[in-house]
Design a protein around this motif. Structure first.
Motif, PDB file in Angstrom:
ATOM      1  N   ASP A  23      46.193  69.986  33.987  1.00 53.70           N
ATOM      2  CA  ASP A  23      46.805  70.421  35.249  1.00 53.70           C
ATOM      3  C   ASP A  23      46.960  69.196  36.149  1.00 53.70           C
ATOM      4  O   ASP A  23      46.100  68.902  36.972  1.00 53.70           O
ATOM      5  CB  ASP A  23      45.912  71.477  35.909  1.00 53.70           C
ATOM      6  N   PRO A  24      48.057  68.465  35.982  1.00 53.41           N
ATOM      7  CA  PRO A  24      48.191  67.170  36.663  1.00 53.41           C
ATOM      8  C   PRO A  24      48.397  67.316  38.178  1.00 53.41           C
ATOM      9  O   PRO A  24      49.206  68.127  38.615  1.00 53.41           O
ATOM     10  CB  PRO A  24      49.428  66.561  36.001  1.00 53.41           C
ATOM     11  N   VAL A  25      47.657  66.517  38.928  1.00 54.83           N
ATOM     12  CA  VAL A  25      47.744  66.537  40.391  1.00 54.83           C
ATOM     13  C   VAL A  25      47.949  65.100  40.887  1.00 54.83           C
ATOM     14  O   VAL A  25      47.240  64.186  40.457  1.00 54.83           O
ATOM     15  CB  VAL A  25      46.458  67.119  41.005  1.00 54.83           C
ATOM     16  N   LEU A  26      48.934  64.910  41.768  1.00 52.62           N
ATOM     17  CA  LEU A  26      49.093  63.622  42.444  1.00 52.62           C
ATOM     18  C   LEU A  26      47.954  63.524  43.444  1.00 52.62           C
ATOM     19  O   LEU A  26      47.974  64.213  44.472  1.00 52.62           O
ATOM     20  CB  LEU A  26      50.422  63.557  43.202  1.00 52.62           C
ATOM     21  N   VAL A  27      46.950  62.711  43.142  1.00 53.30           N
ATOM     22  CA  VAL A  27      45.791  62.680  44.038  1.00 53.30           C
ATOM     23  C   VAL A  27      45.788  61.492  44.984  1.00 53.30           C
ATOM     24  O   VAL A  27      45.181  61.539  46.048  1.00 53.30           O
ATOM     25  CB  VAL A  27      44.445  62.726  43.269  1.00 53.30           C
ATOM     26  N   ASP A  28      46.465  60.395  44.586  1.00 55.65           N
ATOM     27  CA  ASP A  28      46.412  59.227  45.461  1.00 55.65           C
ATOM     28  C   ASP A  28      47.458  58.201  45.015  1.00 55.65           C
ATOM     29  O   ASP A  28      48.066  58.344  43.950  1.00 55.65           O
ATOM     30  CB  ASP A  28      45.011  58.593  45.421  1.00 55.65           C
ATOM     31  N   VAL A  29      47.634  57.196  45.844  1.00 58.61           N
ATOM     32  CA  VAL A  29      48.422  56.010  45.500  1.00 58.61           C
ATOM     33  C   VAL A  29      47.537  54.819  45.843  1.00 58.61           C
ATOM     34  O   VAL A  29      47.127  54.669  46.997  1.00 58.61           O
ATOM     35  CB  VAL A  29      49.742  55.965  46.286  1.00 58.61           C
ATOM     36  N   VAL A  30      47.213  54.006  44.837  1.00 58.56           N
ATOM     37  CA  VAL A  30      46.160  52.997  44.955  1.00 58.56           C
ATOM     38  C   VAL A  30      46.640  51.704  44.286  1.00 58.56           C
ATOM     39  O   VAL A  30      47.373  51.776  43.304  1.00 58.56           O
ATOM     40  CB  VAL A  30      44.879  53.515  44.236  1.00 58.56           C
ATOM     41  N   PRO A  31      46.236  50.529  44.787  1.00 58.57           N
ATOM     42  CA  PRO A  31      46.603  49.299  44.068  1.00 58.57           C
ATOM     43  C   PRO A  31      46.099  49.348  42.621  1.00 58.57           C
ATOM     44  O   PRO A  31      44.992  49.827  42.352  1.00 58.57           O
ATOM     45  CB  PRO A  31      45.884  48.200  44.849  1.00 58.57           C
ATOM     46  N   ALA A  32      46.939  48.842  41.709  1.00 60.12           N
ATOM     47  CA  ALA A  32      46.617  48.894  40.279  1.00 60.12           C
ATOM     48  C   ALA A  32      45.219  48.354  39.995  1.00 60.12           C
ATOM     49  O   ALA A  32      44.496  48.889  39.160  1.00 60.12           O
ATOM     50  CB  ALA A  32      47.661  48.101  39.490  1.00 60.12           C
ATOM     51  N   LEU A  33      44.828  47.295  40.702  1.00 65.59           N
ATOM     52  CA  LEU A  33      43.516  46.671  40.462  1.00 65.59           C
ATOM     53  C   LEU A  33      42.380  47.679  40.599  1.00 65.59           C
ATOM     54  O   LEU A  33      41.417  47.651  39.839  1.00 65.59           O
ATOM     55  CB  LEU A  33      43.309  45.511  41.442  1.00 65.59           C
ATOM     56  N   HIS A  34      42.523  48.564  41.599  1.00 64.97           N
ATOM     57  CA  HIS A  34      41.445  49.525  41.844  1.00 64.97           C
ATOM     58  C   HIS A  34      41.589  50.800  41.016  1.00 64.97           C
ATOM     59  O   HIS A  34      40.632  51.546  40.861  1.00 64.97           O
ATOM     60  CB  HIS A  34      41.406  49.887  43.328  1.00 64.97           C
ATOM     61  N   ALA A  35      42.802  51.048  40.523  1.00 65.27           N
ATOM     62  CA  ALA A  35      43.038  52.336  39.848  1.00 65.27           C
ATOM     63  C   ALA A  35      42.902  52.257  38.333  1.00 65.27           C
ATOM     64  O   ALA A  35      42.442  53.211  37.708  1.00 65.27           O
ATOM     65  CB  ALA A  35      44.433  52.841  40.201  1.00 65.27           C
ATOM     66  N   LEU A  36      43.293  51.124  37.749  1.00 69.43           N
ATOM     67  CA  LEU A  36      43.458  51.102  36.295  1.00 69.43           C
ATOM     68  C   LEU A  36      42.217  50.565  35.597  1.00 69.43           C
ATOM     69  O   LEU A  36      41.725  49.481  35.943  1.00 69.43           O
ATOM     70  CB  LEU A  36      44.661  50.227  35.911  1.00 69.43           C
ATOM     71  N   PRO A  37      41.726  51.278  34.596  1.00 69.78           N
ATOM     72  CA  PRO A  37      40.573  50.790  33.836  1.00 69.78           C
ATOM     73  C   PRO A  37      40.907  49.460  33.161  1.00 69.78           C
ATOM     74  O   PRO A  37      41.971  49.306  32.563  1.00 69.78           O
ATOM     75  CB  PRO A  37      40.358  51.898  32.789  1.00 69.78           C
ATOM     76  N   GLY A  38      39.999  48.492  33.309  1.00 65.28           N
ATOM     77  CA  GLY A  38      40.190  47.200  32.645  1.00 65.28           C
ATOM     78  C   GLY A  38      41.155  46.266  33.336  1.00 65.28           C
ATOM     79  O   GLY A  38      41.450  45.180  32.824  1.00 65.28           O
ATOM     80  N   MET A  39      41.646  46.669  34.506  1.00 63.55           N
ATOM     81  CA  MET A  39      42.621  45.819  35.200  1.00 63.55           C
ATOM     82  C   MET A  39      41.887  44.662  35.878  1.00 63.55           C
ATOM     83  O   MET A  39      40.764  44.815  36.356  1.00 63.55           O
ATOM     84  CB  MET A  39      43.366  46.653  36.245  1.00 63.55           C
ATOM     85  N   HIS A  95      50.056  51.002  28.292  1.00 69.47           N
ATOM     86  CA  HIS A  95      49.439  52.187  27.675  1.00 69.47           C
ATOM     87  C   HIS A  95      47.947  52.022  27.414  1.00 69.47           C
ATOM     88  O   HIS A  95      47.224  53.013  27.318  1.00 69.47           O
ATOM     89  CB  HIS A  95      50.176  52.549  26.379  1.00 69.47           C
ATOM     90  N   ASP A  96      47.473  50.778  27.308  1.00 65.53           N
ATOM     91  CA  ASP A  96      46.037  50.583  27.082  1.00 65.53           C
ATOM     92  C   ASP A  96      45.233  50.662  28.372  1.00 65.53           C
ATOM     93  O   ASP A  96      44.005  50.545  28.350  1.00 65.53           O
ATOM     94  CB  ASP A  96      45.790  49.219  26.421  1.00 65.53           C
ATOM     95  N   HIS A  97      45.939  50.840  29.494  1.00 66.91           N
ATOM     96  CA  HIS A  97      45.248  50.872  30.788  1.00 66.91           C
ATOM     97  C   HIS A  97      45.573  52.145  31.568  1.00 66.91           C
ATOM     98  O   HIS A  97      45.714  52.104  32.793  1.00 66.91           O
ATOM     99  CB  HIS A  97      45.600  49.614  31.586  1.00 66.91           C
ATOM    100  N   ALA A  98      45.734  53.246  30.817  1.00 70.58           N
ATOM    101  CA  ALA A  98      45.986  54.556  31.445  1.00 70.58           C
ATOM    102  C   ALA A  98      47.245  54.545  32.305  1.00 70.58           C
ATOM    103  O   ALA A  98      47.347  55.252  33.312  1.00 70.58           O
ATOM    104  CB  ALA A  98      44.777  55.006  32.281  1.00 70.58           C
ATOM    105  N   CYS A  99      48.208  53.723  31.882  1.00 71.63           N
ATOM    106  CA  CYS A  99      49.376  53.461  32.723  1.00 71.63           C
ATOM    107  C   CYS A  99      50.643  53.498  31.874  1.00 71.63           C
ATOM    108  O   CYS A  99      50.592  53.269  30.661  1.00 71.63           O
ATOM    109  CB  CYS A  99      49.177  52.078  33.360  1.00 71.63           C
ATOM    110  N   VAL A 100      51.744  53.802  32.501  1.00 74.71           N
ATOM    111  CA  VAL A 100      53.050  53.636  31.859  1.00 74.71           C
ATOM    112  C   VAL A 100      53.969  52.901  32.825  1.00 74.71           C
ATOM    113  O   VAL A 100      53.797  52.972  34.041  1.00 74.71           O
ATOM    114  CB  VAL A 100      53.700  54.983  31.465  1.00 74.71           C
ATOM    115  N   GLY A 101      54.952  52.200  32.245  1.00 70.00           N
ATOM    116  CA  GLY A 101      55.856  51.414  33.080  1.00 70.00           C
ATOM    117  C   GLY A 101      57.308  51.764  32.819  1.00 70.00           C
ATOM    118  O   GLY A 101      57.677  52.118  31.699  1.00 70.00           O
TER     119      GLY A 101
END
Lengths: 428, 428
Positions: A23-39, A95-101
């Motif tokens: 159940d996807p929810v737009l919860v926030d907008v955050v700099p990639a550094l703080h949001a993405l695992p391993g960033m 894709h390895d960082h819970a992200c798509v571009g």
């Protein structure tokens, strides 16, 4: 083999059940550094299965170099190139960082990203914010002072205002927006006109409440209300959130990612985790903006195919007849495209429905084994890029089926090893 | 007869050319008293070809009495009834005052109306503002304290804020909104979801600029962003503006109005001016809200059929597959409906297009003579009303063809008199 077939069916059912339970929810907008695992500050993410730095030669290369300058990691392009070659700036796949571009998919530390979360499981998907409709964008491999200015505005104004709005309203549920937009002519890939309008109806008040009515707020509201593709990146983060819920399901041939680099099309399946199955990119059948020719265009990556991965885009062609000139050529052809997609999918979505098909759900859960056995490839709606950078048009991509066959075979091989007791958990 | 056929063809061409040349703009929102020609403080407009006061017995009667109380013309229902019977409060048809009404269509002096203008000719169409989605509304024949409160809010808050916004932005062009909405699943009659969202994208900034960010402004923005049918009344005023551009074209059998009272369906044609051609109302094939039965519903008038008169609503069924459960039963049936409408129309609209039909324009300009010769009646999408007041559902109305045949015969008779030199200008 019968055991294998049953195991695969059960595993695919499990993978699709997880995806549909999201159940996807737009919860926030955050700099990639703080949001993405391993960033990290020195990581630059880009679209597609990874290539060596020296292999990025077109739009992806230009965008990665631009991001290095944008982040202040280098003072000149030459310096950035040297740091990238030396591995001091690291290029990784989104894709390895819970992200798509989108297109080049370039995502660096300070860029704000959508955070889409399935609250029950904590699974998250991310994607940078839509850069606007100017032909020149980092997304499309352009780096210059204008692009930089727009990225700074997104970082300093748009991102923080959206973040404040989402936090004040407690988040925005995405699935109902997608459901509504499919009834309003969107495929949620090449066309997001309705979804963007519906999101605006939901966000304007939290934006005003959180940020007050300032000139900056009016810039933000104007940007959101005038960019018909604004929702696309939220749809992509949503797709990643859904697909990653089935990231590692032993024995499943359900596709969890389709992505493009400049040079390759590649997929992942639930049963093979983070392993990529690659093939050269086929031609894109595109309708280009006036005055452009096929030879003016070039691939520069793209992961918006995550929308097809969750039943949207080309799979939902019959919801978006306005796209017929870009995809299929006629409404009848778009209906045929969607109907053919039920042959290669595991399920139909219970909420995302296509009015023309009597409100049948979109074909959901691409099964690599079915692609291999039928020879029917998923149909992908996607944008075309100018060779020298910029947005050139949109069209229909029909990927090669080889990666699907290879992935399905690998899933079966890993499963056989598990059955045979030679492995407990398939490596990815 | 050949002369007659040629004259009719030329006249119909002239009528439709005038209609298609109309460029409707939302220019203001103004109290009916100041906007409508011939309006007085003691006039109450209502839907349909006029009836004697004593003949209004259901929802129209209740709404007219309610409007008399709302305007302070009487202190009690009994007093209002007496004043209406004595002709001291006058009931008139909306259509005679450059106006159209939704369902009961009741429009009184202080109610704000959309002003839609064709600037080149000064032709104007009007319609009261949408009352909101509460089941109980004056529109649907209900008068009580809650309805009164909402009408006061519309008069004191919504109307003035919209007026200020439209004046500050110089007006909003309607035709591009309709074009866009047809590509987003609206028929612009039973479904205005997209048009309302697009109008909101255009109006929120002028509303903020003109009115500032107050709690009232947030009420207005919330109302506009949450009512999917909000645009309907703007579409109706637009239809009236377009249709009235062909109000009196000698020899033309093009329909300029279709309207319902509680008891009758009636039409006008360009060649017969303000004369009504009447017939009893046929049954409405409606899908009702859960728990309601056909016998719970009743006709209480309606002029939203002005949208069909200008090629929208049922004529544009193939643009709005989301309505299939309410109209036609399936997407295929909706396609058949729209295709059959080309048989009875004079033209196709050059801008308002249907994606499913390869972007063919909507069937435009209903020709009463073609309805008579083919026996094909225009298909009308419309709302269903509860007998005791309130909104009950929506459905498909297939009007009787007799009024079209009678109108076409009258046009020909008047034309023959002109040809014969017995008349210079046909009386209306």
């Amino acid at each position: 083999m019968s055991g294998l077939t049953e195991i695969r069916a059960a595993a695919n059912q499990a993978a699709v059940t997880r995806m549909l339970a999201t159940d996807p929810v737009l919860v926030d907008v955050v700099p990639a550094l703080h949001a993405l695992p391993g960033m990290t500050t020195h990581t630059i993410l880009t679209s597609g299965a990874p290539l060596a730095w020296s292999e990025y030669q077109g739009g992806q290369r230009r965008a990665i170099l631009g991001a290095a300058l944008y982040e202040g990691l280098a003072a000149t392009t030459e310096e950035a190139d040297a740091l990238l070659a030396a591995g001091e700036i690291v290029v990784k796949p989104c894709h390895d960082h819970a992200c798509v571009g989108s297109v080049t998919g370039v995502t660096s530390a300070s860029m704000p990203v959508w955070v889409v979360e399935d609250r029950a499981t904590g699974t998250r998907g991310h994607c940078v914010l839509y850069e606007g409709s100017d032909r020149e964008r980092l997304t499309y491999g352009v780096w210059n002072a204008t692009v930089r200015q727009k990225l700074l505005w997104i970082r300093e104004v748009l991102g923080p205002q959206l973040s404040a709005a989402l936090r004040i309203c407690g988040g925005v549920s995405v699935s109902p927006i997608i459901r509504r937009a499919l009834g309003m002519g969107d495929d949620l890939h090449s066309r997001n006109t309705a979804a963007s309008a519906v999101l605006f109806q939901q966000l304007f008040d939290p934006i005003l409440e959180a940020n007050g009515l300032t000139s900056k707020t009016r810039e933000v509201l104007a940007f959101l209300s005038r960019n018909d593709l604004f929702f696309l990146h939220a749809a992509m983060a949503t797709g990643k959130c859904i697909a990653d819920s089935a990231f590692d399901v032993t024995g499943s041939t359900i596709v969890t990612a389709m992505a493009l680099s400049e040079k390759e099309f590649a997929i992942r399946t639930a049963g093979t985790g983070s392993r990529w199955f690659r093939a050269p990119i086929p031609p894109l059948r595109a309708r280009l903006f006036a005055g452009l020719r096929d030879e003016d265009t070039a691939f520069m990556g793209g992961e918006s195919l995550i929308t097809e991965t969750v039943g949207l885009g080309g799979l939902a062609a019959a919801a978006a007849f306005s796209l017929q000139d870009y995809s299929g050529g006629s409404a009848d052809e778009m209906v045929k495209i969607t109907k053919s997609m039920y042959q290669i999918t595991n399920s139909v979505h219970p909420l995302w429905k296509i009015p023309y098909l009597g409100f049948k759900g979109v074909p959901f859960g691409i099964d690599a084994a079915k692609v291999a056995s039928t020879g029917v490839a998923p149909r992908v709606h996607m944008g075309a890029a100018l060779r020298e950078g910029g947005h050139a048009g949109a069209g229909l991509l029909i990927p090669p089926t080889e990666p699907f066959r290879e992935a399905a075979e690998m899933v079966d091989r890993l499963t056989t090893e598990v059955i045979g007791g030679r492995r407990r958990v398939p490596s990815a």
